[in-house]
Design a protein around this motif. Sequence first.
Motif, mmCIF file in Angstrom:
data_model
loop_
_atom_site.group_PDB
_atom_site.id
_atom_site.type_symbol
_atom_site.label_atom_id
_atom_site.label_comp_id
_atom_site.label_asym_id
_atom_site.label_seq_id
_atom_site.Cartn_x
_atom_site.Cartn_y
_atom_site.Cartn_z
ATOM 1 N N VAL A 1 0.833 -1.205 0.000
ATOM 2 C CA VAL A 1 0.000 0.000 0.000
ATOM 3 C C VAL A 1 0.870 1.258 0.000
ATOM 4 O O VAL A 1 0.625 2.198 -0.759
ATOM 5 N N VAL A 2 1.900 1.260 0.822
ATOM 6 C CA VAL A 2 2.799 2.416 0.873
ATOM 7 C C VAL A 2 3.514 2.588 -0.473
ATOM 8 O O VAL A 2 3.595 3.703 -1.012
ATOM 9 N N MET A 3 4.027 1.510 -1.018
ATOM 10 C CA MET A 3 4.745 1.597 -2.291
ATOM 11 C C MET A 3 3.814 2.062 -3.413
ATOM 12 O O MET A 3 4.216 2.863 -4.259
ATOM 13 N N ARG A 4 2.607 1.556 -3.426
ATOM 14 C CA ARG A 4 1.682 1.861 -4.518
ATOM 15 C C ARG A 4 1.141 3.287 -4.427
ATOM 16 O O ARG A 4 1.104 4.012 -5.418
ATOM 17 N N TYR A 5 0.695 3.690 -3.220
ATOM 18 C CA TYR A 5 -0.009 4.964 -3.119
ATOM 19 C C TYR A 5 0.867 6.133 -2.656
ATOM 20 O O TYR A 5 0.518 7.279 -2.903
ATOM 21 N N VAL A 6 1.962 5.860 -2.003
ATOM 22 C CA VAL A 6 2.846 6.942 -1.582
ATOM 23 C C VAL A 6 3.941 7.171 -2.619
ATOM 24 O O VAL A 6 4.183 8.306 -3.049
ATOM 25 N N PHE A 7 4.581 6.080 -3.039
ATOM 26 C CA PHE A 7 5.703 6.207 -3.969
ATOM 27 C C PHE A 7 5.332 5.917 -5.428
ATOM 28 O O PHE A 7 6.178 6.001 -6.315
ATOM 29 N N VAL A 8 4.086 5.517 -5.668
ATOM 30 C CA VAL A 8 3.591 5.169 -6.996
ATOM 31 C C VAL A 8 4.551 4.184 -7.676
ATOM 32 O O VAL A 8 4.936 4.340 -8.836
ATOM 33 N N ALA A 9 4.944 3.176 -6.921
ATOM 34 C CA ALA A 9 5.853 2.147 -7.423
ATOM 35 C C ALA A 9 5.398 0.784 -6.892
ATOM 36 O O ALA A 9 6.013 0.207 -5.996
#
Length: 177
Positions: free
Chosen positions: A38-46
Amino acid sequence: MNSALQLFMRGIDALSDGAGKIAAWCLFAIGFFITYEVVMRYVFVAPTIWVDEVSRYLMVWVVFLSSAYVLKRQEMITIEVFLAEPSSLGRKLAETLATVMLLIFAGTAVYFGFQIWLKYTLAGHTTDSYLAPPKWLTHAPVWVGGLLFSLQGLVQLIRVWRDELPTPKDNTLEISH
């Protein structure tokens, strides 16, 4: 022989407890992985490519490993309207019938699950996914968990007829005024 039987029962209980702890840690890991995703997808867009697949494989292991632990702790769904007294003959017969039915299911899963696992392991097959883990990783929980569940079921049958089943926790809701 009584001490050998007690040793066997304690050993199976220890295996079931260990499997339950492994399953709990796998659930913790799944939660951690999903939070990471979730952090990678929505915070870092990765977004990652591995979290979904690894989490699904771990969940399969959780389901099969935890079954023996749940049986040992008598946390399966039970309805005790008519058979509330654990030492009554009716309750012993009902527990025996239920456990034998579970053993038939688990024994079938172990038998066929092991055959499938062995076939794919010897052939070196992998899954048709991006990570392509070996198929033994996805097929092993069926027979490993089923075998442990079957052994714990035998221990529970012995306990039923020796009046050694622990009393289940009272899970009723208390409403205070």
